[in-house]
Design an enzyme around this catalytic site. Structure first.
Site, mmCIF file in Angstrom:
data_model
loop_
_atom_site.group_PDB
_atom_site.id
_atom_site.type_symbol
_atom_site.label_atom_id
_atom_site.label_comp_id
_atom_site.label_asym_id
_atom_site.label_seq_id
_atom_site.Cartn_x
_atom_site.Cartn_y
_atom_site.Cartn_z
ATOM 1 C CG HIS A 141 -2.043 -1.001 1.055
ATOM 2 N ND1 HIS A 141 -3.283 -0.674 0.593
ATOM 3 C CD2 HIS A 141 -2.063 -2.358 1.245
ATOM 4 C CE1 HIS A 141 -4.037 -1.763 0.528
ATOM 5 N NE2 HIS A 141 -3.319 -2.794 0.920
ATOM 6 C CG ASP A 199 0.042 9.375 0.482
ATOM 7 O OD1 ASP A 199 0.030 8.203 0.871
ATOM 8 O OD2 ASP A 199 -0.749 10.250 0.886
HETATM 9 C C1 GDG Z 1 -1.957 3.956 3.284
HETATM 10 C C2 GDG Z 1 -0.948 4.611 2.327
HETATM 11 C C3 GDG Z 1 -2.662 4.449 0.532
HETATM 12 C C4 GDG Z 1 -8.771 10.011 7.432
HETATM 13 N N1 GDG Z 1 -9.223 10.883 8.343
HETATM 14 C C5 GDG Z 1 -10.442 10.457 8.714
HETATM 15 C C6 GDG Z 1 -10.753 9.325 8.008
HETATM 16 N N2 GDG Z 1 -9.695 9.065 7.218
HETATM 17 C C7 GDG Z 1 -9.623 7.952 6.255
HETATM 18 C C8 GDG Z 1 -9.785 8.500 4.870
HETATM 19 C C9 GDG Z 1 -9.043 7.483 4.031
HETATM 20 C C10 GDG Z 1 -8.000 6.929 4.989
HETATM 21 O O1 GDG Z 1 -8.362 7.334 6.288
HETATM 22 C C11 GDG Z 1 -6.625 7.487 4.706
HETATM 23 O O2 GDG Z 1 -6.118 6.862 3.561
HETATM 24 P P1 GDG Z 1 -4.916 7.468 2.728
HETATM 25 O O3 GDG Z 1 -4.797 6.705 1.486
HETATM 26 O O4 GDG Z 1 -5.168 8.893 2.466
HETATM 27 O O5 GDG Z 1 -3.613 7.354 3.639
HETATM 28 P P2 GDG Z 1 -2.888 6.254 4.645
HETATM 29 O O6 GDG Z 1 -3.643 6.096 5.899
HETATM 30 O O7 GDG Z 1 -1.508 6.755 4.821
HETATM 31 O O8 GDG Z 1 -2.920 4.850 3.867
HETATM 32 C C12 GDG Z 1 -1.697 5.387 1.265
HETATM 33 C C13 GDG Z 1 -3.524 3.679 1.503
HETATM 34 O O9 GDG Z 1 -2.746 3.021 2.487
HETATM 35 C C14 GDG Z 1 -4.366 2.627 0.777
HETATM 36 O O10 GDG Z 1 -3.585 1.782 0.019
HETATM 37 O O11 GDG Z 1 -3.494 5.256 -0.276
HETATM 38 O O12 GDG Z 1 -0.788 5.934 0.357
HETATM 39 O O13 GDG Z 1 -0.065 5.474 3.043
HETATM 40 O O14 GDG Z 1 -9.920 6.442 3.649
HETATM 41 O O15 GDG Z 1 -11.145 8.625 4.594
HETATM 42 N N3 GDG Z 1 -11.889 8.643 8.105
HETATM 43 C C15 GDG Z 1 -12.795 9.132 9.002
HETATM 44 N N4 GDG Z 1 -12.550 10.240 9.739
HETATM 45 C C16 GDG Z 1 -11.406 10.915 9.624
HETATM 46 O O16 GDG Z 1 -11.211 11.924 10.287
HETATM 47 N N5 GDG Z 1 -13.943 8.488 9.144
#
Ligand code: GDG
Length: 731
Positions: free
Chosen positions: A170, A374
């Site tokens: 990921h 990212d």
């Molecule tokens: C890893 C990789 C890759 C965030 N704040 C809240 C909330 N979130 C949820 C978002 C989103 C998730 O968390 C974050 O996903 P990201 O992809 O932006 O980032 P990472 O956590 O670093 O994830 C990344 C991912 O894995 C998938 O492969 O994209 O690059 O680092 O879904 O919605 N959800 C809620 N409240 C929040 O305040 N409910």
């Protein structure tokens, strides 16, 4: 078929309070994405109809409570907890995963620390996962391992089972120059760990290419359109950009965003949502917003930035430092620009309920996402998907995987603070029709390649790989039953012949290609086989007579040198030239070889009586892969009217007269007697023609090449030697 999802954390988190244990569904991209996929299973077109998720429940559970937790977890999710002590998890999750792998894979070398004990605990942790899976695995289970916490797991499982194994990373996979800074054994074991899979997936083509380059440079394995032959299996490396549950974000009914801070409805919002992580570029984002305020006073009182920062990895010092920096910078900017009616930055160090998040996405005019690195960034996709009226502007860092797909957004370089400031101004001024046009295009893509499509795509490709390569390999597997049957036939036969290559079959492949003397052990096996009555042994080699005599001259065996140009019969013990072929071509070829040889440090030319070999095993693996292909093509085109054969050998290019035919030499020996047992072991592409001319009652075995025409395939020379030893002992 059942899909086993394996990730470090379970989709449910267990915590303990005064009343006992509490279970909560965990948030985060991986969990929410995969949960949606798993729930859609019976609706989608896939080979999977059931699933089980394995992972850590988030806290250390005393042995006496583990059964209870197993039961409770199973009530809310089809999941099986894997238990670890907090001490081990601190060393693995906070230690090796988040102090070594995470910063390194995100190009933060200055945050990367290495502790031998963390690595050893990481190995233990992966092994415990393996043992837990082995306890419950069924023969038709598919296994899908997720992320950097479990990179050794595929190979550990592969040692024990032949089920299909997929792995998805990921986070980014770094370039070779970054990856190689890991300790030598660590960088090698991680790649070997991943290569236990049948399918390895990355978010972007770049990450897949960087991985393949590390596989080439560190494991010395080339790929052919993303497929790598490894330990007698085929491993496919491919790109699967993770999607989101589009409908959930787009169609969900949520109340309009209620701004507690009571800022005017007219005020524009620039939003950012991420975990508190140095990789997310939060500081650069603030600096960019500060510069925007400085450059554009007309926007004061009219726009504010809303930052949702979700607490993360609070036990790691680099995360504590970034939190302090963030607090200071927000304070400084607000201190400088706020007035009684307006505060430029609202910063919440918490996570929002899901519905509130969607309503905030919809209320925001701009989403400003500035990661310095990212893997994908799902927030970018969620923001675009949520915009029902298609009004809103996404500003996205070019260092995210998502930027590859969302190119109608304003793509920026977050290291350039001025560019961030300008992008905010551009976004706030973007006309609505243009916003709608861009979002419509992006939404169409997100709707199509959603998370279910992504997971199905991965699982279906895993299934395809398994069906294609693994099942056809099974047919070629040199099982102990087959070996036993062959040895029985050997024992009962009246006239036996064993034909084998020398290099890579009787001796291991060596960088020192001119010093692969046979061991005493090998000589003993050869002597024992030829000592058996009515058993002939032929060593069929591309080597020169000189070396074969030097190494094997004292043995009473048949040999062929230079691909069959020379033959030495055991009875006469004399070399005979099988066919007088010209060597004039060498004059033309040698200068070309010499030119390439000068260009590739470490390469060397071996000129034999009737053939030439250009060896590049000691040269730089990547450079030699490139230059050898160029030389090969060049030689093929130069020699097309010269009656010359140009072939790939083992880390070498072999050139010899087209009149020399390896298969003729095998026929020469086979015609000598009426053999009722014929056994041939080869390892080169050129041996393929030998397998095809053997009589039906023969046995043929190939080392390495999984597309072989031989009857069976074995992994390496030690397996060949082991079998020959059994043969020697059979009578
Ligand atoms: C890893 C990789 C890759 C965030 N704040 C809240 C909330 N979130 C949820 C978002 C989103 C998730 O968390 C974050 O996903 P990201 O992809 O932006 O980032 P990472 O956590 O670093 O994830 C990344 C991912 O894995 C998938 O492969 O994209 O690059 O680092 O879904 O919605 N959800 C809620 N409240 C929040 O305040 N409910």
């Amino acid at each position: 078929m059942r899909l086993l999802i394996v990730s470090n954390r379970l989709p449910v988190v267990v915590s303990k309070n005064d009343k006992g244990y509490e279970l909560k569904k965990s948030a985060g991209g991986l969990v929410s994405g995969l949960t949606d996929y798993l729930h859609s299973l019976n609706k989608s077109d896939t080979v999977i109809d059931d699933f089980l998720w394995l992972g850590w429940p988030g806290m250390s559970i005393e042995s006496k409570d583990q059964d209870l937790i197993r039961m409770e977890v199973n009530k809310v999710f089809k999941a099986k907890p894997v238990f670890f002590s907090q001490t081990l998890m601190d060393k693995v999750y906070l230690g090796f995963c988040n102090k070594t792998l995470w910063p390194l894979f995100h190009y933060f070398l200055n945050y990367t620390t290495y502790d031998r004990d963390y690595w050893l605990q990481y190995k233990r942790h992966n092994k415990i996962f393996c043992d837990e899976i082995l306890k419950i695995i069924r023969p038709d289970d598919y296994i899908w391992v997720h992320d950097y916490h479990l990179m050794l797991l595929p190979a550990l499982l592969r040692e024990k089972i032949s089920n299909p194994i997929g792995f998805f990373l990921h986070i980014p996979f770094p370039t070779f120059e970054i990856y190689r800074t890991l300790q030598n054994d660590v960088r090698k074991e991680i790649l070997e760990g991943l290569m236990g899979s049948d399918l390895i997936g990355f978010h972007t083509h770049d990450y897949a290419q960087y991985f393949l380059r590390c596989v080439l440079r560190i494991l010395g394995l080339e790929n052919h359109i993303g497929e790598v032959e490894y330990n007698g299996r085929l491993v496919k490396v491919s790109t699967f950009p993770m999607g989101i549950d589009y409908e959930k974000f787009h169609a969900m009914n949520v109340a309009p965003f209620n701004d507690e801070k009571n800022q005017s409805n007219e005020e524009k919002i620039v939003l950012s949502v991420d975990r508190l992580d140095y990789s997310k570029g939060i500081i650069n984002r603030l600096l960019g917003f500060e510069l925007f305020l400085k450059k554009h006073p007309k926007w004061h009182n009219k726009v504010h930035m809303k930052m949702i920062v979700v607490p993360s990895r609070t036990g790691v010092p680099s995360y504590q430092r970034i939190k302090r920096k963030l607090d200071e910078l927000v304070g400084k900017i607000n201190g400088r620009y706020s007035n009684t009616n307006w505060t430029p930055i609202f910063y919440q160090y918490t996570s929002l309920p899901h519905k509130e998040l969607i309503s905030l996405y919809r209320r925001s005019n701009v989403s400003l996402l500035t990661p310095l690195r990212d893997g994908m960034n799902l927030v970018a996709k969620e923001y675009v998907a949520s915009l029902q009226d298609k009004k809103g502007v996404l500003i996205l860092s070019e260092f995210t995987g998502a930027a590859k797909e969302l190119n109608e957004s304003i793509v920026i370089n977050p290291y350039n603070i001025e560019e961030i400031a300008n992008a905010i101004e551009e976004a706030l001024n973007l006309p609505e029709p243009e916003q709608i046009r861009c979002n419509q295009a992006m939404q169409q893509r997100l709707q199509r390649y959603n998370v279910t499509f992504w997971a199905n795509d991965f699982v279906n490709q895993l299934h395809e790989m398994y069906r294609m390569s693994v099942s056809s390999l099974k047919k070629k597997k040199f099982t102990s039953q087959i070996q036993h049957d062959i040895l029985e036939r050997y024992r009962d036969a009246k006239h036996r012949i064993v034909v084998t290559n020398y290099d890579r079959v009787l001796v291991p492949f060596s960088g020192e290609f001119n010093s692969v003397e046979p061991t005493e052990f090998l000589k003993k096996i050869i002597a024992e086989i030829t000592g058996n009555e009515n058993t002939d042994l032929v060593i069929n080699s591309g080597r020169s007579r000189k070396y074969l005599d030097k190494w094997l001259g004292d043995l009473d065996i048949n040999m062929t040198a230079e691909h069959g140009t020379w033959v030495k019969d055991a009875d006469t013990n004399k070399w005979t030239l099988m066919k007088k072929v010209s060597t004039e071509w060498k004059e033309e070829i040698m200068p070309i070889l010499e030119m390439y040889n000068d260009r590739l440090p470490g390469a060397s030319i071996e000129e034999k009586e009737y053939s030439v070999a250009w060896h590049y095993i000691k040269a730089d693996v990547e450079q030699s892969s490139f230059i050898s292909k160029e030389l090969f093509d060049n030689l093929v085109s130069i020699t097309h009217n010269m009656n010359i054969r140009v072939e790939y050998g083992s880390q070498a290019i072999e050139i010899y007269h087209a009149g020399i035919d390896k298969s003729e030499i095998v026929k020469y020996f086979l015609d000598k007697k009426k053999y009722d047992f014929i056994f041939l072991i080869g390892n080169n592409w050129s041996d393929e023609e030998l397998y095809r001319i053997l009589p039906d009652h023969s046995y043929s075995v190939n080392i390495g090449n999984i597309y072989t025409d031989a009857n069976f395939m074995i992994k390496d020379h030690s397996e060949a030697l082991f079998f020959l030893k059994s043969m020697a002992e059979t009578i």
